[in-house]
Structures are given as structure tokens and as C-alpha cells.
Design a protein around this motif. Structure first.
Motif: not given
Ligand SMILES: N[C@@H](CCC(=O)N[C@@H](CS)C(=O)NCC(=O)O)C(=O)O
Length: 228
Positions: A8, A17-19, A41, A44, A53-56, A67-69, A128, A132
Motif C-alpha cells: 500500500l 501496509s502493516l503486513y 488500497i 483493486k 484483493d489484498k497486499v502484500p 499473504d505475508s506468511f 474505502h 472496511v
Molecule cells: N493475512 C494477510 C492480510 C493482508 C491484509 O489484510 N492486507 C491489507 C493491507 S495491510 C489489505 O490489503 N487490505 C485491503 C482492503 O482491506 O481492501 C497477510 O498476512 O498478508
């Protein structure tokens, strides 16, 4: 093979972005370089190639991992450099720690500082993220943060197991940092980048660990300024 990390990006190119910070540290740990590509963010379409729909998101040649893990597992399995986990047993324990942080720490932290994230986003992204977060926590962001100076004390208490670990050793993972350290650093780094709220007290052993973590890899964590 070229590595690209999608993460992000906010106003003034703040990578918040946290992850993604887990992945940034994992890449540095392994001595890998990547291109860091910012994504809004609310955009999409920019990450539709990953079919979620999520990063990283890490693109490693023609492989796309989200998914970070899972990204950390991929880096461990397919790239050299220092081990992030150091074997099946510690990888399994790191997964448990990942779940503990994501289900216990992040949900107590996010409502306290989500309101601050609004200030580093453009209008479309702020709308957005507000929707959320308000859906997830069932209240307006202003209400979630209303008693945050008091609520942060409960969050500090929840971090006690990590504090106990640091009484026995300098890093969560042992004498040297590894993936479990990056897991816990990431919400604290997110807070540092998006919010002026002091999550930890200055004399907290965890605060000293966080400073050591921010210093790693030539001050990687400090490449993003703290929110004033
Ligand atoms: N379990 C996922 C979580 C990923 C996540 O929630 N990412 C957030 C940003 S840190 C995101 O992309 N959110 C987009 C949204 O909610 O629209 C991981 O570890 O990567």
C-alpha cells in the motif's frame, strides 16, 4: 529472477501496509532486493492479476504469491540467504505466533489508530478504508478512538508474552532476529508510520527491542518517517 512486492502507498508515498513490512524485512533478512510497487488500497484493478484483493503480493518471476506468511514460506523454500524460520518445527511455531499477533494484537491496535490513517490517504482511499474498518469494528472510527489513551494500556498488557520472551533473549527468535520478530514488529511499524499515538511506553523493554529492529539492515524501518 526479478522480485516485485506490491504494497500500500499513501500520500507522499508513505508505505503504510502493516503486513508488507513483514515481507520487506524477510527480503532484507535473506539479502534479496526487490522492486517495491505502491498500490492504492481502493484500486483493486491494480492487483486483480493476483486473483484476490489484498497486499502484500510478491511476484517472483512468473509466480505470484499473496499473504505475508505464504510469501515468507516461499522465500524460505526457493531462495538462499539466512533462514527465516530454521526448520519445520520453528516454522510451525512462527505460524502460531503469526496467528496470535493477527488475532490478538492487530484487532486491539487497529481501532485505536485507524482514524489517523485517514490523514495519510487521498479521499478515495480514505473512504474505502473507513468503510472496511467501520464494518469490521461496528462503529465510526471517531468512536473507536475516543478513549484510546486509556485503551492503549490494555493493548500494552496483551503484549506481555513478548516482553517475557525478551527478558530471556535479545530477540523473539533467539540471539538473532528472524521471521517471528518481523511478525511482531509489523503492527508497531504500522503504528509508527500512521499515528502519533505512543503505543509503547519509553521504558518498555519492547520499545528498546523495536528500536533495535528499526536499526536492522541499515535502518530499513526508519526509511519511512514516523508520523509526527
Ligand atoms: N493475512 C494477510 C492480510 C493482508 C491484509 O489484510 N492486507 C491489507 C493491507 S495491510 C489489505 O490489503 N487490505 C485491503 C482492503 O482491506 O481492501 C497477510 O498476512 O498478508
Amino acid at each position: 529472477m526479478a522480485l516485485t512486492l506490491y504494497e500500500l502507498g499513501g500520500l507522499n508515498d508513505r508505505r503504510y501496509s502493516l503486513y508488507s513490512w513483514r515481507t520487506r524485512y524477510a527480503l532484507a533478512h535473506k539479502g534479496l532486493t526487490a522492486e517495491y510497487r505502491p498500490v492504492r488500497i481502493s484500486d483493486k484493478a491494480a492487483i486483480a492479476f493476483s486473483k484476490q484483493d489484498k497486499v502484500p503480493i510478491l511476484a517472483d518471476g512468473d509466480q505470484v504469491i499473496h499473504d505475508s506468511f505464504r510469501i515468507a514460506q516461499h522465500l524460505e523454500a526457493h531462495h538462499g540467504g539466512a533462514p527465516l524460520f530454521g526448520g519445520e518445527i520453528s516454522q510451525s511455531l512462527a505460524r502460531f505466533f503469526n496467528t496470535w499477533v493477527d488475532r490478538t494484537i492487530v484487532p486491539r491496535l487497529a481501532p485505536l489508530i485507524a482514524i489517523d490513517v485517514m490523514g495519510i490517504l487521498d479521499d478515495g482511499d480514505a473512504k474505502h478504508l473507513r468503510s472496511v474498518m467501520e464494518k469490521a469494528f461496528g462503529k465510526p472510527l471517531e468512536e473507536l478512538a475516543a478513549n484510546r489513551e486509556k485503551d492503549v494500556v490494555g493493548l500494552r498488557r496483551l503484549l506481555d508474552p513478548a516482553r517475557a520472551q525478551l527478558r530471556a533473549q535479545p530477540f523473539i527468535s533467539g540471539s538473532q532476529p528472524a521471521y517471528a520478530d518481523y511478525i511482531l514488529l509489523s503492527p508497531l511499524q504500522w503504528a509508527r508510520i500512521v499515528s502519533p499515538l505512543p503505543i509503547l511506553e519509553a521504558d518498555d523493554a519492547l520499545a528498546a527491542w523495536r528500536e533495535r529492529m528499526l536499526d536492522l539492515y541499515g535502518g530499513l524501518g526508519r526509511t519511512m518517517p514516523a508520523r509526527a
